[in-house]
Scaffold this motif. Sequence first.
Motif, PDB file in Angstrom:
ATOM      1  N   GLY A  30       3.354 -23.951 -55.049  1.00 34.12           N
ATOM      2  CA  GLY A  30       4.713 -23.880 -54.536  1.00 34.12           C
ATOM      3  C   GLY A  30       5.379 -22.568 -54.891  1.00 34.12           C
ATOM      4  N   ALA A  31       5.166 -22.107 -56.140  1.00 34.74           N
ATOM      5  CA  ALA A  31       5.744 -20.823 -56.547  1.00 34.74           C
ATOM      6  C   ALA A  31       5.088 -19.660 -55.821  1.00 34.74           C
ATOM      7  CB  ALA A  31       5.609 -20.658 -58.057  1.00 34.74           C
ATOM      8  N   VAL A  32       3.781 -19.771 -55.530  1.00 35.64           N
ATOM      9  CA  VAL A  32       3.109 -18.726 -54.744  1.00 35.64           C
ATOM     10  C   VAL A  32       3.772 -18.592 -53.380  1.00 35.64           C
ATOM     11  CG1 VAL A  32       0.983 -18.194 -53.477  1.00 35.64           C
ATOM     12  CG2 VAL A  32       0.877 -18.786 -55.897  1.00 35.64           C
ATOM     13  N   VAL A  33       4.044 -19.723 -52.734  1.00 39.38           N
ATOM     14  CA  VAL A  33       4.674 -19.673 -51.408  1.00 39.38           C
ATOM     15  C   VAL A  33       6.071 -19.058 -51.510  1.00 39.38           C
ATOM     16  CG1 VAL A  33       5.554 -21.076 -49.504  1.00 39.38           C
ATOM     17  CG2 VAL A  33       3.301 -21.555 -50.476  1.00 39.38           C
ATOM     18  N   ALA A  34       6.858 -19.471 -52.517  1.00 45.17           N
ATOM     19  CA  ALA A  34       8.177 -18.867 -52.700  1.00 45.17           C
ATOM     20  C   ALA A  34       8.051 -17.363 -52.927  1.00 45.17           C
ATOM     21  CB  ALA A  34       8.897 -19.523 -53.878  1.00 45.17           C
ATOM     22  N   GLY A  35       7.073 -16.968 -53.749  1.00 42.24           N
ATOM     23  CA  GLY A  35       6.868 -15.543 -53.996  1.00 42.24           C
ATOM     24  C   GLY A  35       6.475 -14.782 -52.754  1.00 42.24           C
ATOM     25  N   HIS A  36       5.622 -15.404 -51.933  1.00 46.59           N
ATOM     26  CA  HIS A  36       5.214 -14.753 -50.685  1.00 46.59           C
ATOM     27  C   HIS A  36       6.406 -14.568 -49.748  1.00 46.59           C
ATOM     28  CE1 HIS A  36       2.839 -13.533 -47.285  1.00 46.59           C
ATOM     29  NE2 HIS A  36       3.143 -14.614 -46.583  1.00 46.59           N
ATOM     30  N   VAL A  37       7.327 -15.527 -49.751  1.00 48.30           N
ATOM     31  CA  VAL A  37       8.485 -15.415 -48.859  1.00 48.30           C
ATOM     32  C   VAL A  37       9.401 -14.276 -49.285  1.00 48.30           C
ATOM     33  CG1 VAL A  37      10.592 -16.577 -48.087  1.00 48.30           C
ATOM     34  CG2 VAL A  37       8.430 -17.822 -48.119  1.00 48.30           C
ATOM     35  N   ILE A  38       9.632 -14.099 -50.579  1.00 49.46           N
ATOM     36  CA  ILE A  38      10.622 -13.088 -50.995  1.00 49.46           C
ATOM     37  C   ILE A  38       9.999 -11.743 -51.312  1.00 49.46           C
ATOM     38  CG2 ILE A  38      12.094 -14.940 -51.882  1.00 49.46           C
ATOM     39  CD1 ILE A  38      11.575 -13.840 -54.714  1.00 49.46           C
ATOM     40  N   GLU A  39       8.663 -11.633 -51.341  1.00 47.57           N
ATOM     41  CA  GLU A  39       8.031 -10.402 -51.797  1.00 47.57           C
ATOM     42  C   GLU A  39       8.356  -9.196 -50.929  1.00 47.57           C
ATOM     43  OE1 GLU A  39       3.608 -10.596 -49.719  1.00 47.57           O
ATOM     44  OE2 GLU A  39       3.988 -11.820 -51.483  1.00 47.57           O
ATOM     45  N   CYS A  40       8.607  -9.393 -49.653  1.00 51.81           N
ATOM     46  CA  CYS A  40       8.884  -8.275 -48.754  1.00 51.81           C
ATOM     47  C   CYS A  40      10.381  -8.076 -48.527  1.00 51.81           C
ATOM     48  CB  CYS A  40       8.157  -8.454 -47.426  1.00 51.81           C
ATOM     49  SG  CYS A  40       6.370  -8.230 -47.568  1.00 51.81           S
ATOM     50  N   GLY A  41      11.174  -8.508 -49.483  1.00 49.06           N
ATOM     51  CA  GLY A  41      12.596  -8.230 -49.431  1.00 49.06           C
ATOM     52  C   GLY A  41      13.272  -8.810 -48.212  1.00 49.06           C
TER      53      GLY A  41
ATOM     54  N   GLY B  84       7.795 -26.921 -58.491  1.00 51.51           N
ATOM     55  CA  GLY B  84       7.293 -25.809 -57.685  1.00 51.51           C
ATOM     56  C   GLY B  84       7.932 -25.695 -56.325  1.00 51.51           C
ATOM     57  N   SER B  85       8.683 -26.703 -55.905  1.00 51.71           N
ATOM     58  CA  SER B  85       9.436 -26.570 -54.652  1.00 51.71           C
ATOM     59  C   SER B  85      10.550 -25.545 -54.871  1.00 51.71           C
ATOM     60  CB  SER B  85      10.004 -27.915 -54.219  1.00 51.71           C
ATOM     61  OG  SER B  85      10.918 -28.409 -55.186  1.00 51.71           O
ATOM     62  N   SER B  86      11.148 -25.094 -53.793  1.00 46.97           N
ATOM     63  CA  SER B  86      12.132 -24.027 -53.934  1.00 46.97           C
ATOM     64  C   SER B  86      13.116 -24.057 -52.776  1.00 46.97           C
ATOM     65  CB  SER B  86      11.434 -22.659 -53.976  1.00 46.97           C
ATOM     66  OG  SER B  86      10.734 -22.409 -52.758  1.00 46.97           O
ATOM     67  N   VAL B  87      14.195 -23.320 -52.962  1.00 45.83           N
ATOM     68  CA  VAL B  87      15.154 -23.052 -51.900  1.00 45.83           C
ATOM     69  C   VAL B  87      15.269 -21.542 -51.776  1.00 45.83           C
ATOM     70  CG1 VAL B  87      17.555 -23.210 -51.154  1.00 45.83           C
ATOM     71  CG2 VAL B  87      16.437 -25.196 -52.208  1.00 45.83           C
ATOM     72  N   ILE B  88      15.076 -21.035 -50.578  1.00 49.36           N
ATOM     73  CA  ILE B  88      15.243 -19.608 -50.319  1.00 49.36           C
ATOM     74  C   ILE B  88      16.682 -19.378 -49.873  1.00 49.36           C
ATOM     75  CG2 ILE B  88      14.402 -17.605 -49.038  1.00 49.36           C
ATOM     76  CD1 ILE B  88      12.330 -18.914 -50.928  1.00 49.36           C
ATOM     77  N   THR B  89      17.341 -18.403 -50.490  1.00 49.57           N
ATOM     78  CA  THR B  89      18.734 -18.126 -50.181  1.00 49.57           C
ATOM     79  C   THR B  89      19.006 -16.640 -50.412  1.00 49.57           C
ATOM     80  OG1 THR B  89      21.007 -18.838 -50.653  1.00 49.57           O
ATOM     81  CG2 THR B  89      19.504 -18.757 -52.527  1.00 49.57           C
ATOM     82  N   LYS B  90      20.265 -16.269 -50.480  1.00 44.35           N
ATOM     83  CA  LYS B  90      20.678 -14.899 -50.781  1.00 44.35           C
ATOM     84  C   LYS B  90      22.069 -14.960 -51.400  1.00 44.35           C
ATOM     85  CE  LYS B  90      22.392 -13.973 -46.079  1.00 44.35           C
ATOM     86  NZ  LYS B  90      23.766 -13.585 -46.393  1.00 44.35           N
ATOM     87  N   HIS B  91      22.530 -13.844 -51.925  1.00 49.28           N
ATOM     88  CA  HIS B  91      23.845 -13.825 -52.541  1.00 49.28           C
ATOM     89  C   HIS B  91      24.927 -14.064 -51.486  1.00 49.28           C
ATOM     90  CE1 HIS B  91      22.759 -12.916 -56.558  1.00 49.28           C
ATOM     91  NE2 HIS B  91      22.411 -11.657 -56.376  1.00 49.28           N
TER      92      HIS B  91
ATOM     93  N   GLY C 164      21.098  -8.792 -46.909  1.00 50.04           N
ATOM     94  CA  GLY C 164      20.948  -8.989 -48.342  1.00 50.04           C
ATOM     95  C   GLY C 164      19.507  -9.290 -48.703  1.00 50.04           C
ATOM     96  N   PHE C 165      19.163  -9.043 -49.960  1.00 47.70           N
ATOM     97  CA  PHE C 165      17.812  -9.332 -50.435  1.00 47.70           C
ATOM     98  C   PHE C 165      17.711 -10.811 -50.810  1.00 47.70           C
ATOM     99  CE2 PHE C 165      17.322  -4.921 -50.170  1.00 47.70           C
ATOM    100  CZ  PHE C 165      15.981  -4.596 -50.342  1.00 47.70           C
ATOM    101  N   PRO C 166      16.500 -11.384 -50.759  1.00 46.88           N
ATOM    102  CA  PRO C 166      16.355 -12.831 -50.902  1.00 46.88           C
ATOM    103  C   PRO C 166      16.290 -13.294 -52.352  1.00 46.88           C
ATOM    104  CG  PRO C 166      14.234 -11.867 -50.420  1.00 46.88           C
ATOM    105  CD  PRO C 166      15.226 -10.732 -50.390  1.00 46.88           C
ATOM    106  N   ILE C 167      16.563 -14.568 -52.525  1.00 45.53           N
ATOM    107  CA  ILE C 167      16.480 -15.255 -53.811  1.00 45.53           C
ATOM    108  C   ILE C 167      15.682 -16.537 -53.605  1.00 45.53           C
ATOM    109  CG2 ILE C 167      17.801 -16.446 -55.620  1.00 45.53           C
ATOM    110  CD1 ILE C 167      20.176 -14.586 -54.805  1.00 45.53           C
ATOM    111  N   ALA C 168      14.820 -16.859 -54.557  1.00 40.75           N
ATOM    112  CA  ALA C 168      14.121 -18.150 -54.575  1.00 40.75           C
ATOM    113  C   ALA C 168      14.646 -18.952 -55.755  1.00 40.75           C
ATOM    114  CB  ALA C 168      12.615 -17.955 -54.693  1.00 40.75           C
ATOM    115  N   GLU C 169      15.228 -20.099 -55.476  1.00 44.82           N
ATOM    116  CA  GLU C 169      15.630 -21.042 -56.514  1.00 44.82           C
ATOM    117  C   GLU C 169      14.469 -22.007 -56.710  1.00 44.82           C
ATOM    118  OE1 GLU C 169      20.424 -21.082 -55.473  1.00 44.82           O
ATOM    119  OE2 GLU C 169      19.198 -22.871 -55.096  1.00 44.82           O
ATOM    120  N   ILE C 170      13.734 -21.832 -57.790  1.00 45.82           N
ATOM    121  CA  ILE C 170      12.501 -22.589 -57.993  1.00 45.82           C
ATOM    122  C   ILE C 170      12.793 -23.786 -58.893  1.00 45.82           C
ATOM    123  CG2 ILE C 170      10.118 -22.464 -58.795  1.00 45.82           C
ATOM    124  CD1 ILE C 170      10.239 -19.471 -58.254  1.00 45.82           C
ATOM    125  N   LEU C 171      12.257 -24.936 -58.503  1.00 44.33           N
ATOM    126  CA  LEU C 171      12.467 -26.199 -59.201  1.00 44.33           C
ATOM    127  C   LEU C 171      11.241 -26.547 -60.036  1.00 44.33           C
ATOM    128  CD1 LEU C 171      14.135 -28.047 -56.217  1.00 44.33           C
ATOM    129  CD2 LEU C 171      15.276 -27.067 -58.204  1.00 44.33           C
TER     130      LEU C 171
END
Length: 572
Positions: A184-195, A230-237, A220-227
Motif C-alpha cells: 500500500g505504501a509503495v502505491v502511495a509512493g508511486h503516486v506522489i513520486e513525480c510531484g 498501508g492504505s492512504s489518501v492522496i491530497t495536497k495543501h 500544488g505538490f502532492p501529499i500521501a496520508e498513510i494509515l
Amino acid sequence: MSVRPLRVGNASGFYGDRFAAMREMLDGGELDVLTGDYLAELTMLILGRDRLKDPARGYARTFLRQLEECLGGALERGVRIVTNAGGLNPAGLAERVRALAAELGVPARVAHVEGDDLVARAGELGLGAPIAANAYLGAWGIAACLREGADIVVTGRVTDASLVVGPAAAHFGWGPQEHDALAGAVVAGHVIECGTQATGGNYPFFADLQRDGHDLTRPGFPIAEILPDGSSVITKHPGTGGAVTVGTVTAQLVYEIAGPRYPGPDVTARLDTVRLEQQGPDRVRISGVRGEAPPPGLKVVCNGMTGFANEMTVVLTGLDVEAKAALVETQLRSALAGREPAHLSFRLTGHGDPDAETQQGAGRHLRIVARDTDPRKVGRAFSATAVELALATCPGFHATSPPGDARPDGLSIHVASVPADLVPHVAVLPDGTRLDIAPASVTRPLAELPAPAPPPPPPAGPTRSVPLGLLFGARSGDKGHDANVGVWAADDAAWSWLVHRLTVREFGRLLPETARLPVTRHVLPNLRAVNFVVEGLLAPGAGVNPRPDPQAKGLAEWLRGRRVEIPEVMVP
C-alpha cells in the motif's frame, strides 16, 4: 506503535523540478515527512559525468541550495526530510548537509544510505564497464536511519517509492513480512513520486479540470496520508493549484509500470488490487492493495557514454521537400568522404504545406545527427561542412544555428538483475554507526498473472469515427529501452470498449512506429486500464535514441489523437 496517519509530502519529481517547491510544501500546511525524488535513468548519467570531472560531486546540487533556505524551518516544524538527491555520492552530500547545518547554526541529525553503487564491481558482476552502475535498494535503510533519530536521510539509488515506504515502516513499526501494508505504501509512493503529475500536471483531461474551476497555473505538490494498514489518501495543501481526483491519481498509477505485479526490493505490489475512491475535494483514497514477497534479484541500471555527438538542423521550404532532403544528404555524405562519422542520420520532421499562409507553415526540418567515438569526426568541422553547403545545395536552404562543437554523447542503458545478497545495503546513522541491512529473507520469483475475465463486449450498432482521447486518458514514459503507455476509461461502458477493442494489433495499427516491435498488453480491471509495454522503442536509451521524443512522453498523446470507431451511444 503509532496509529495516527503519517503525512508525507513530495517536493521534487526530477532533477530540475520547481525550485520553490520545498519551501511551498513546508509553509503550506502540516507535514511529518518531506521527500524529494531527483533521480531518473538519464539523471544518473548526468551525475556520472559530474563525478568524472570531480569525484567529490555526483549528487543533485539543487537540493543543497533548496535546503539552505529551508533547513531551519523544517527542523522548527519537526518535518523530517528524505531524499535520493545523493545520487552517486550520498556520503558526500550528507557531509555537505552537515556543513550547511553548522553554517546555519541548526542542530540537524544527518544520516545516509549507501551500497547501491556497483560501478567498481561492474566487471566481476558481469555488468561491463559503465560509468555508473546502481542497484535499486529498498526502504529498510531509510527506516533504520529514521528510527535512530535522523532529521535528514540522504540516499543514492533507491526505488522512488522507498522514499515513502521507509518513513511509513519506521512510523508504524512494520516488519518485512507485512507485505500488504508495504505494498500500500509503495502505491502511495508511486503516486506522489513525480510531484505535480498527481495533482493535474501532464493530465490529458486538463481542460475538464479548468472547466470545473481548478487553477492549473501552478499545481500544488502532492501529499500521501498513510494509515497503519498501508492504505492512504492522496491530497495536497489547501489553497494550492491543481486538483486531486480519481483521474489524476489513475494517470500517475499507470505511468511507467509494466504488468499487474509491480516488483520492488521489499515487496511486489499487486496493482490489479488497487481501489480508488473520491472521498471529497482533492482527496482520493487508495485501498485494497495486496502485496507479495519481492523477487530474489535487485534491478541494476548501468549507464554508459556511447561517444560524442553533434547535430545541425536545416529548414527546407516549399515544393519537393523530400527531394531537397535527399540532395542535402548526398552532398553532405560526399563532402565528409573519408571522415564520415560512424553514425550519421537524417530525419525529416513536420508536415509543411507548400501552399501555407505563412513561411513557417511551408517549411520542414531536416535534423542531421552525427555520432562517433572520435570527437574530431563530430566536432565543429562536421557542422561547418554542413553550413558550407548553403550556396551549393537546394533552394531556400538555411540552418537554425551556427556551427557548434561536439558534446559528450548521451545515455546507453543496460538493465540487469543481481542477487540481492551480493549488493551491500548500509545505513550510516547520525552518529556514524554503520548498520548492515539484510536483504529480504522471503522472496518469490515474478510470474505473469492469468488474464482476468473481460467485461461484456461493447454494444453493437452504428459507430462514429472520433479521436481515442475523446473518451480515454493515457500517459506514457520511458523504462530503459522500452516505452510504456497506460490507457484508462472513466466508466464501465468505455472500459468494455477499451478492453475488447484496443488490442495489441489495434495499438500497432494506430501507432505504426510500434508495429514492428514486441508489444505486451496488461489489463488492470480495478483501474479500468490497460498498459502497453513497447520493447526497444527507445533503444539504445533515452539520451541517444533518434526519436524526436526520446523519453516517449508524447506517445500517449499521439495515441489519443488517433481516430477510432466508437459506438455512437458512447460518444459524448
